[in-house]
Write a protein that holds these residues in place. Structure first.
Motif, PDB file in Angstrom:
ATOM      1  N   ASN A 211       0.667  -1.329   0.054  1.00 60.10           N
ATOM      2  CA  ASN A 211      -0.133   0.090  -0.114  1.00 60.10           C
ATOM      3  C   ASN A 211       1.029   1.359  -0.245  1.00 60.10           C
ATOM      4  OD1 ASN A 211      -2.868  -1.184   0.056  1.00 60.10           O
ATOM      5  ND2 ASN A 211      -2.200  -2.002   1.775  1.00 60.10           N
TER       6      ASN A 211
ATOM      7  N   LEU B   5       1.880   1.808  -3.485  1.00 63.99           N
ATOM      8  CA  LEU B   5       0.818   2.222  -4.360  1.00 63.99           C
ATOM      9  C   LEU B   5       0.456   3.572  -4.186  1.00 63.99           C
ATOM     10  CD1 LEU B   5      -1.599  -0.597  -4.582  1.00 63.99           C
ATOM     11  CD2 LEU B   5       0.056   0.048  -6.392  1.00 63.99           C
ATOM     12  N   SER B   6       0.758   4.064  -2.908  1.00 64.94           N
ATOM     13  CA  SER B   6       0.621   5.634  -2.498  1.00 64.94           C
ATOM     14  C   SER B   6       1.054   6.411  -3.256  1.00 64.94           C
ATOM     15  CB  SER B   6       0.570   5.743  -1.199  1.00 64.94           C
ATOM     16  OG  SER B   6       1.852   5.811  -0.508  1.00 64.94           O
ATOM     17  N   ASN B   7       2.407   6.120  -3.885  1.00 64.14           N
ATOM     18  CA  ASN B   7       3.541   6.851  -4.272  1.00 64.14           C
ATOM     19  C   ASN B   7       3.542   6.856  -5.857  1.00 64.14           C
ATOM     20  OD1 ASN B   7       4.388   8.429  -2.200  1.00 64.14           O
ATOM     21  ND2 ASN B   7       5.457   6.878  -1.589  1.00 64.14           N
TER      22      ASN B   7
ATOM     23  N   ARG C 265       2.084   5.442  -9.999  1.00 68.44           N
ATOM     24  CA  ARG C 265       0.795   5.101 -10.763  1.00 68.44           C
ATOM     25  C   ARG C 265       1.319   4.282 -12.171  1.00 68.44           C
ATOM     26  NH1 ARG C 265      -1.201   6.729  -7.388  1.00 68.44           N
ATOM     27  NH2 ARG C 265      -2.559   8.653  -7.001  1.00 68.44           N
TER      28      ARG C 265
ATOM     29  N   THR D   9      -1.823  -2.850 -12.642  1.00 67.06           N
ATOM     30  CA  THR D   9      -1.319  -2.965 -11.681  1.00 67.06           C
ATOM     31  C   THR D   9      -1.842  -4.413 -11.289  1.00 67.06           C
ATOM     32  OG1 THR D   9      -1.857  -0.789 -11.095  1.00 67.06           O
ATOM     33  CG2 THR D   9      -1.571  -2.113  -9.105  1.00 67.06           C
TER      34      THR D   9
ATOM     35  N   PHE E 288      -5.565  -4.744  -0.474  1.00 74.41           N
ATOM     36  CA  PHE E 288      -4.769  -4.064  -1.443  1.00 74.41           C
ATOM     37  C   PHE E 288      -5.695  -3.341  -2.579  1.00 74.41           C
ATOM     38  CE2 PHE E 288      -2.340  -7.840  -0.212  1.00 74.41           C
ATOM     39  CZ  PHE E 288      -1.493  -6.981   0.708  1.00 74.41           C
TER      40      PHE E 288
ATOM     41  N   GLU F 164      -8.339  -0.861  -2.571  1.00 68.00           N
ATOM     42  CA  GLU F 164      -8.529   0.677  -2.849  1.00 68.00           C
ATOM     43  C   GLU F 164      -7.095   1.190  -3.205  1.00 68.00           C
ATOM     44  OE1 GLU F 164     -11.545   1.375   0.858  1.00 68.00           O
ATOM     45  OE2 GLU F 164     -10.882   3.062  -0.341  1.00 68.00           O
ATOM     46  N   SER F 165      -6.116   0.910  -2.928  1.00 62.31           N
ATOM     47  CA  SER F 165      -4.951   1.452  -3.425  1.00 62.31           C
ATOM     48  C   SER F 165      -4.645   1.294  -4.637  1.00 62.31           C
ATOM     49  CB  SER F 165      -3.575   1.061  -2.314  1.00 62.31           C
ATOM     50  OG  SER F 165      -3.846   0.637  -1.097  1.00 62.31           O
TER      51      SER F 165
ATOM     52  N   ARG G 105      -6.731   3.190  -7.005  1.00 61.54           N
ATOM     53  CA  ARG G 105      -6.405   4.446  -6.991  1.00 61.54           C
ATOM     54  C   ARG G 105      -4.848   4.569  -7.847  1.00 61.54           C
ATOM     55  NH1 ARG G 105      -7.731   7.039  -1.583  1.00 61.54           N
ATOM     56  NH2 ARG G 105      -7.528   9.030  -2.562  1.00 61.54           N
ATOM     57  N   ALA G 106      -4.246   3.725  -8.033  1.00 60.63           N
ATOM     58  CA  ALA G 106      -2.891   3.648  -8.415  1.00 60.63           C
ATOM     59  C   ALA G 106      -2.782   3.465  -9.988  1.00 60.63           C
ATOM     60  CB  ALA G 106      -1.997   2.961  -7.832  1.00 60.63           C
TER      61      ALA G 106
END
Ligand SMILES: C[S@@+](CC[C@H](N)C(=O)[O-])C[C@H]1O[C@@H](n2cnc3c(N)ncnc32)[C@H](O)[C@@H]1O
Length: 367
Positions: free
Chosen positions: A106, A109-111, A113, A117, A128, A130-131, A134-135
């Motif tokens: 996570n 994935l927060s950093n 794109r 994925t 995993f 949601e992250s 968004r990624a």
């Protein structure tokens, strides 16, 4: 750790000798997932992916193969230091410039794109999702494996409610319901962010589910996709089943039996037939050890999409009417000649997918 040298697709891989994780064998590799990795490579090739993430890579088989067999940037990640070291060895072995990382998924994935994925966890992918949604870039692909089939298919209904916010049902087509719960849960999570996740290919093979979802950053598409989130009503008395929105739920079946409900789940197609055809073409043209199995699977899944009703188990149908079973092909021919659609399903060798109602099927089987 004892390692062995294998070849998957066009890629050389060093992998642990045993499949069981232990102190002596701390890195995961499952040779039984080669079919899934072959399909991932083909899917990435036909999708023009620029940046791929193997989020939970183990020995790195999937990510290293994508880096070698698809022309794109790849990040291969695992939280386990010994796995990270092995990933680096596999990258070097194939002379690649893929990047290995040793991060909590996570956090990675927060950093970053990606255009594709991939989540391949032990058990449930839910922590995993949601992250990963968004990624993933607009138009990209989210690849999800789930091996917690006992929860999704209704052996552990409480685990399914907790992890997938859905009620499973132990019908004869429980594996189809399980896959649909996984796809539906992901679509509902994505919709919170005005993102739609539409399945372009999904399959249920042995102990796992695998789905490839097209991610679109679009409020309208996410709103539209929710039309495919419904309940499934099943009658254990006559084996009737119906798809129902919350307003359409009925208590009783036409036969007088009580409906049991499953959901929320995805009731649209679980694959895109055009994407299946492209996959089939790519699998035929490329070097894949599981080519034959993969092509058969994609062909079957493409054909199934014409019929949205969950499949029937023909043995169960014959048992209900107390008649000896007849071959599947005869039944499909009869249904077709009466004007119904009928197909085999990849979910089960005794599975029949048709748009005929259960009473219409009984009529045909009895005469
Ligand atoms: C099922 S294995 C992956 C198998 C691999 N994809 C393959 O095709 O061989 C799951 C991996 O996820 C890693 N993992 C588990 N939790 C993680 C986390 N929170 N962040 C990153 N990696 C994690 C484990 O170390 C393990 O190697």
């Amino acid at each position: 750790m004892e390692l062995t040298d294998i070849i998957e697709g066009n890629t050389r891989l060093l992998v642990p000798v045993g499949e069981k994780l232990s102190k002596k064998n701390p890195v995961f590799f499952n040779p039984g997932m080669e079919l899934s990795r072959d399909i991932s490579v083909a899917a990435a090739r036909i999708s023009g992916v620029n940046r791929f993430c193997d989020l939970l890579a183990g020995s790195g088989a999937r990510g290293v193969r994508i880096s070698n067999e698809v022309n794109c940037d790849v990040v291969v990640n695992d939280i386990n230091k010994r796995a990270y070291d092995l990933i680096n060895r596999n990258i070097e072995l194939n002379n690649l410039n893929a990047k290995a990382t040793n991060l909590e998924a996570n956090i990675l994935l927060s950093n970053e794109r990606f255009d594709f994925t991939d989540i391949d966890p032990f058990g449930s992918p839910t922590r995993f999702l949601e992250s990963a949604i968004r990624a993933t870039n607009n138009g990209g692909i989210l690849g999800i494996t789930a091996t917690d089939t006992a929860a999704l298919c209704g052996t552990y209904p409480k685990a399914c409610r907790r992890k997938y916010d859905a009620v499973p049902l132990r019908t004869d087509y429980y594996n189809e319901l399980g896959l649909r719960i996984l796809i539906g849960f992901t679509a509902r999570l994505a919709a919170r962010y005005d993102i739609s996740t539409i399945p372009i290919f999904s399959h249920c093979t042995r102990h796992y589910f695998r789905t490839y979802l097209r991610v679109s950053l679009s409020g309208k598409k996410s709103k539209d996709s929710l039309k495919n989130i419904n309940f499934l009503q099943h009658c254990f008395n006559c084996l009737n089943r119906r798809i129902a929105s919350i307003d359409e739920i009925r208590e009783k079946c036409e036969c007088g039996g009580r409906f049991r409900n499953s959901g929320l789940l995805w009731t649209g197609n679980f694959a895109d037939s055009e994407f299946c055809r492209l996959l089939e073409g790519e699998l035929s043209a490329g070097k894949f050890n599981k080519k034959k199995e993969a092509i058969k699977l994609t062909g079957m899944i493409a054909n199934e999409q014409a019929i949205s009703n969950p499949y029937y188990n023909i043995h169960k149908l014959f048992r209900k009417i107390k008649r000896p079973a007849r071959p599947m092909e005869d039944i499909i021919d009869r249904l077709n000649s009466e004007g119904f659609k009928a197909e085999r399903t990849h979910f089960s060798g005794t599975g029949l997918r048709t748009d005929a109602s259960v009473s219409e099927i009984y009529n045909i089987l009895e005469n």
